[in-house]
Scaffold this active site. Sequence first.
Site, mmCIF file in Angstrom:
data_model
loop_
_atom_site.group_PDB
_atom_site.id
_atom_site.type_symbol
_atom_site.label_atom_id
_atom_site.label_comp_id
_atom_site.label_asym_id
_atom_site.label_seq_id
_atom_site.Cartn_x
_atom_site.Cartn_y
_atom_site.Cartn_z
ATOM 1 N N GLU A 1 54.504 17.467 40.079
ATOM 2 C CA GLU A 1 53.880 18.060 41.270
ATOM 3 C C GLU A 1 53.468 19.123 40.777
ATOM 4 O OE1 GLU A 1 52.728 18.285 43.883
ATOM 5 O OE2 GLU A 1 53.855 18.949 45.373
ATOM 6 N N ASP A 2 52.006 19.691 41.182
ATOM 7 C CA ASP A 2 51.452 20.888 41.127
ATOM 8 C C ASP A 2 52.293 22.060 41.233
ATOM 9 O OD1 ASP A 2 50.783 20.265 43.843
ATOM 10 O OD2 ASP A 2 48.586 20.854 43.214
ATOM 11 N N ASP B 1 56.188 24.857 46.744
ATOM 12 C CA ASP B 1 56.277 26.423 47.490
ATOM 13 C C ASP B 1 57.743 26.238 48.512
ATOM 14 O OD1 ASP B 1 55.111 25.232 49.293
ATOM 15 O OD2 ASP B 1 53.262 26.439 48.996
ATOM 16 N N PHE C 1 46.767 33.082 45.978
ATOM 17 C CA PHE C 1 46.935 32.015 46.099
ATOM 18 C C PHE C 1 46.097 31.006 44.767
ATOM 19 C CE2 PHE C 1 43.934 28.482 47.448
ATOM 20 C CZ PHE C 1 44.837 27.558 48.670
ATOM 21 N N ARG D 1 38.935 22.661 41.026
ATOM 22 C CA ARG D 1 40.319 22.416 40.140
ATOM 23 C C ARG D 1 40.374 21.743 39.003
ATOM 24 N NH1 ARG D 1 43.248 19.664 43.645
ATOM 25 N NH2 ARG D 1 42.731 18.845 45.938
#
Length: 176
Positions: free
Chosen positions: A100-101, A104, A153, A166
């Site tokens: 997973e990137d 949260d 973010f 990206r």
Amino acid sequence: MQALEHNLTPVLAPEQIQARVAELAAEISRDFQGREVVLLGILKGAFIFMSDLARRMEVPVKVDFVRLASYGDSSQSSGQIVMTKAHELDLAGRTVVVVEDIVDTGLTLNWLMDHLRRQAPQDLKICALIDKPERREAQIEVDYVGFQIPRGFLVGYGLDYNECYRCLPGIYEVNL
């Protein structure tokens, strides 16, 4: 390099990321020495991280992907999770590492782990590039953590803002 439309503050340099990816690959390879590992990436964000991770693994690796949706048109999770692309490999009896990137709230990943446990893998672990444990809403443990970054973010290295940024080699905070 993409044209920058937002003010981006560097958080992780490409060299820091690559050094940590190498360490994660070595750790996973050590934990599963002598076994084949299925890296199961969560699209779209994990594809760059997983690619680099797979190339550095020292055990046999197979790759597969899933794609999940939980947000729709809003920035708040609807609580409804939909798998829009299922894995293609049979996971029964295999060693599976979900890649997973960023983790949260953990809600989507928690749903996926429940789904994957029903596939009866021998081992099921999570490897995340970025972990934000203070944002957790679901009880989820990340087995292999690249970096803990509590705020901001983030974009770059697979992470996006509205499908932009990206392909940046580093990770940046978007200053909106």
